[in-house]
Design a protein around this motif. Structure first.
Motif, PDB file in Angstrom:
ATOM      1  N   LEU A 204      20.997   7.207 -25.740  1.00  0.00           N
ATOM      2  CA  LEU A 204      19.935   7.917 -25.027  1.00  0.00           C
ATOM      3  C   LEU A 204      18.553   7.439 -25.453  1.00  0.00           C
ATOM      4  O   LEU A 204      18.385   6.954 -26.565  1.00  0.00           O
ATOM      5  N   ARG A 205      17.571   7.629 -24.565  1.00  0.00           N
ATOM      6  CA  ARG A 205      16.146   7.497 -24.900  1.00  0.00           C
ATOM      7  C   ARG A 205      15.527   8.845 -24.567  1.00  0.00           C
ATOM      8  O   ARG A 205      15.589   9.290 -23.424  1.00  0.00           O
ATOM      9  N   ILE A 206      14.937   9.479 -25.595  1.00  0.00           N
ATOM     10  CA  ILE A 206      14.342  10.798 -25.397  1.00  0.00           C
ATOM     11  C   ILE A 206      12.894  10.766 -25.892  1.00  0.00           C
ATOM     12  O   ILE A 206      12.619  10.379 -27.015  1.00  0.00           O
ATOM     13  N   GLY A 207      11.986  11.189 -25.027  1.00  0.00           N
ATOM     14  CA  GLY A 207      10.574  11.201 -25.352  1.00  0.00           C
ATOM     15  C   GLY A 207      10.151  12.413 -26.156  1.00  0.00           C
ATOM     16  O   GLY A 207      10.745  13.496 -26.055  1.00  0.00           O
ATOM     17  N   ALA A 208       9.105  12.230 -26.936  1.00  0.00           N
ATOM     18  CA  ALA A 208       8.583  13.282 -27.810  1.00  0.00           C
ATOM     19  C   ALA A 208       8.090  14.503 -27.038  1.00  0.00           C
ATOM     20  O   ALA A 208       8.066  15.609 -27.571  1.00  0.00           O
TER      21      ALA A 208
ATOM     22  N   PRO B 159       7.931   7.749 -28.794  1.00  0.00           N
ATOM     23  CA  PRO B 159       6.698   8.500 -29.062  1.00  0.00           C
ATOM     24  C   PRO B 159       5.924   8.770 -27.774  1.00  0.00           C
ATOM     25  O   PRO B 159       6.076   8.057 -26.775  1.00  0.00           O
ATOM     26  N   ALA B 160       5.080   9.792 -27.820  1.00  0.00           N
ATOM     27  CA  ALA B 160       4.192  10.091 -26.701  1.00  0.00           C
ATOM     28  C   ALA B 160       2.979   9.171 -26.786  1.00  0.00           C
ATOM     29  O   ALA B 160       2.313   9.110 -27.823  1.00  0.00           O
ATOM     30  N   VAL B 161       2.722   8.451 -25.705  1.00  0.00           N
ATOM     31  CA  VAL B 161       1.582   7.534 -25.647  1.00  0.00           C
ATOM     32  C   VAL B 161       0.793   7.836 -24.383  1.00  0.00           C
ATOM     33  O   VAL B 161       1.368   8.006 -23.304  1.00  0.00           O
ATOM     34  N   ILE B 162      -0.538   7.918 -24.532  1.00  0.00           N
ATOM     35  CA  ILE B 162      -1.411   8.109 -23.373  1.00  0.00           C
ATOM     36  C   ILE B 162      -2.311   6.898 -23.221  1.00  0.00           C
ATOM     37  O   ILE B 162      -2.520   6.129 -24.166  1.00  0.00           O
ATOM     38  N   GLU B 163      -2.851   6.747 -21.991  1.00  0.00           N
ATOM     39  CA  GLU B 163      -3.829   5.691 -21.720  1.00  0.00           C
ATOM     40  C   GLU B 163      -4.991   6.322 -20.960  1.00  0.00           C
ATOM     41  O   GLU B 163      -4.783   7.085 -20.016  1.00  0.00           O
ATOM     42  N   CYS B 164      -6.211   5.996 -21.381  1.00  0.00           N
ATOM     43  CA  CYS B 164      -7.402   6.536 -20.720  1.00  0.00           C
ATOM     44  C   CYS B 164      -7.906   5.528 -19.678  1.00  0.00           C
ATOM     45  O   CYS B 164      -7.439   4.384 -19.636  1.00  0.00           O
ATOM     46  N   PRO B 165      -8.868   5.904 -18.850  1.00  0.00           N
ATOM     47  CA  PRO B 165      -9.401   4.996 -17.834  1.00  0.00           C
ATOM     48  C   PRO B 165     -10.029   3.714 -18.418  1.00  0.00           C
ATOM     49  O   PRO B 165     -10.106   2.692 -17.732  1.00  0.00           O
TER      50      PRO B 165
ATOM     51  N   SER C 129      -3.051   5.324 -26.952  1.00  0.00           N
ATOM     52  CA  SER C 129      -2.942   6.034 -28.221  1.00  0.00           C
ATOM     53  C   SER C 129      -1.663   6.834 -28.272  1.00  0.00           C
ATOM     54  O   SER C 129      -1.280   7.471 -27.293  1.00  0.00           O
ATOM     55  N   GLU C 130      -1.016   6.802 -29.427  1.00  0.00           N
ATOM     56  CA  GLU C 130       0.135   7.668 -29.656  1.00  0.00           C
ATOM     57  C   GLU C 130      -0.401   9.053 -29.991  1.00  0.00           C
ATOM     58  O   GLU C 130      -1.328   9.187 -30.790  1.00  0.00           O
ATOM     59  N   VAL C 131       0.157  10.063 -29.349  1.00  0.00           N
ATOM     60  CA  VAL C 131      -0.305  11.436 -29.565  1.00  0.00           C
ATOM     61  C   VAL C 131       0.880  12.330 -29.906  1.00  0.00           C
ATOM     62  O   VAL C 131       2.019  12.018 -29.574  1.00  0.00           O
ATOM     63  N   GLY C 132       0.588  13.429 -30.540  1.00  0.00           N
ATOM     64  CA  GLY C 132       1.601  14.438 -30.818  1.00  0.00           C
ATOM     65  C   GLY C 132       1.711  15.373 -29.636  1.00  0.00           C
ATOM     66  O   GLY C 132       0.816  15.411 -28.779  1.00  0.00           O
ATOM     67  N   PRO C 133       2.783  16.146 -29.564  1.00  0.00           N
ATOM     68  CA  PRO C 133       2.979  17.060 -28.443  1.00  0.00           C
ATOM     69  C   PRO C 133       1.853  18.068 -28.255  1.00  0.00           C
ATOM     70  O   PRO C 133       1.619  18.527 -27.165  1.00  0.00           O
TER      71      PRO C 133
ATOM     72  N   SER D 241     -12.688  10.063 -25.878  1.00  0.00           N
ATOM     73  CA  SER D 241     -12.669  11.435 -25.351  1.00  0.00           C
ATOM     74  C   SER D 241     -12.483  11.519 -23.835  1.00  0.00           C
ATOM     75  O   SER D 241     -12.689  12.571 -23.242  1.00  0.00           O
ATOM     76  N   GLN D 242     -12.094  10.425 -23.205  1.00  0.00           N
ATOM     77  CA  GLN D 242     -11.796  10.438 -21.772  1.00  0.00           C
ATOM     78  C   GLN D 242     -10.400  11.043 -21.566  1.00  0.00           C
ATOM     79  O   GLN D 242      -9.529  10.908 -22.416  1.00  0.00           O
ATOM     80  N   PRO D 243     -10.176  11.686 -20.422  1.00  0.00           N
ATOM     81  CA  PRO D 243      -8.826  12.184 -20.153  1.00  0.00           C
ATOM     82  C   PRO D 243      -7.866  11.013 -19.964  1.00  0.00           C
ATOM     83  O   PRO D 243      -8.240   9.984 -19.389  1.00  0.00           O
ATOM     84  N   GLY D 244      -6.673  11.173 -20.463  1.00  0.00           N
ATOM     85  CA  GLY D 244      -5.684  10.113 -20.343  1.00  0.00           C
ATOM     86  C   GLY D 244      -4.478  10.580 -19.566  1.00  0.00           C
ATOM     87  O   GLY D 244      -4.347  11.748 -19.228  1.00  0.00           O
ATOM     88  N   HIS D 245      -3.613   9.621 -19.258  1.00  0.00           N
ATOM     89  CA  HIS D 245      -2.348   9.974 -18.610  1.00  0.00           C
ATOM     90  C   HIS D 245      -1.195   9.438 -19.455  1.00  0.00           C
ATOM     91  O   HIS D 245      -1.347   8.477 -20.198  1.00  0.00           O
ATOM     92  N   VAL D 246      -0.057  10.070 -19.328  1.00  0.00           N
ATOM     93  CA  VAL D 246       1.102   9.747 -20.156  1.00  0.00           C
ATOM     94  C   VAL D 246       1.701   8.411 -19.733  1.00  0.00           C
ATOM     95  O   VAL D 246       1.969   8.181 -18.560  1.00  0.00           O
ATOM     96  N   ILE D 247       1.875   7.524 -20.722  1.00  0.00           N
ATOM     97  CA  ILE D 247       2.531   6.226 -20.520  1.00  0.00           C
ATOM     98  C   ILE D 247       3.992   6.326 -20.948  1.00  0.00           C
ATOM     99  O   ILE D 247       4.878   5.768 -20.329  1.00  0.00           O
ATOM    100  N   SER D 248       4.253   7.015 -22.037  1.00  0.00           N
ATOM    101  CA  SER D 248       5.633   7.226 -22.507  1.00  0.00           C
ATOM    102  C   SER D 248       5.707   8.543 -23.255  1.00  0.00           C
ATOM    103  O   SER D 248       4.690   9.074 -23.697  1.00  0.00           O
ATOM    104  N   GLY D 249       6.920   9.042 -23.358  1.00  0.00           N
ATOM    105  CA  GLY D 249       7.138  10.284 -24.086  1.00  0.00           C
ATOM    106  C   GLY D 249       7.797  11.355 -23.252  1.00  0.00           C
ATOM    107  O   GLY D 249       8.155  12.408 -23.771  1.00  0.00           O
TER     108      GLY D 249
END
Length: 129
Positions: free
Chosen positions: A45-49, A82-88, A93-97, A107-115
């Motif tokens: 399995l692959r399970i995201g944070a 891991p949870a990773v976001i990307e901003c505009p 960046s890897e982020v926690g839940p 400080s820009q809003p990001g969207h989820v790339i993985s997790g």
């Protein structure tokens, strides 16, 4: 022996366990169908944070559910993503839940790339049924 919990804490703990049991039950249905009667040895399995799955609880629930689903000694092999976001601006960046979806660099809003994954990658089965 499990520690004694106050009623509210016990209810919360049981709800978490129910989540992993439900996931294990659905997983067992899919794996059993895919195995087509062959003996299953391992489920990869692959399970995201961000899926809020507790690894130890999922493994514990799987041990019981897999026996009841005639999957015998089938093991889980989990790749935790891991949870990773990307901003505009392109920062990743890897982020926690609980960190939110704000880029820690700009400080820009990001969207989820993985997790957010919950994927059956493959299953190992015996060739002879």
């Amino acid at each position: 022996m499990l520690p004694t919990l106050r009623k509210g804490a016990a209810d919360a703990a049981n709800l978490g366990f129910v989540h992993e049991v439900a996931l294990s039950m659905q997983l067992a249905k899919v794996v059993t169908r895919a195995a087509e009667g062959r003996t299953v040895r391992c489920v990869h399995l692959r399970i995201g944070a961000l899926r809020q799955v507790v690894p130890e609880t999922l493994s514990y629930a799987w041990n019981f559910v897999s026996r009841d689903a005639s999957l015998g000694e089938a093991k889980l092999d989990i790749d935790w993503v891991p949870a990773v976001i990307e901003c505009p601006l392109g920062h990743r960046s890897e982020v926690g839940p609980l960190d939110g979806l704000v880029c820690p660099e700009c400080s820009q809003p990001g969207h989820v790339i993985s997790g957010e994954e919950f994927t059956i990658v493959d299953i190992d089965v015996d060739i002879n049924a």
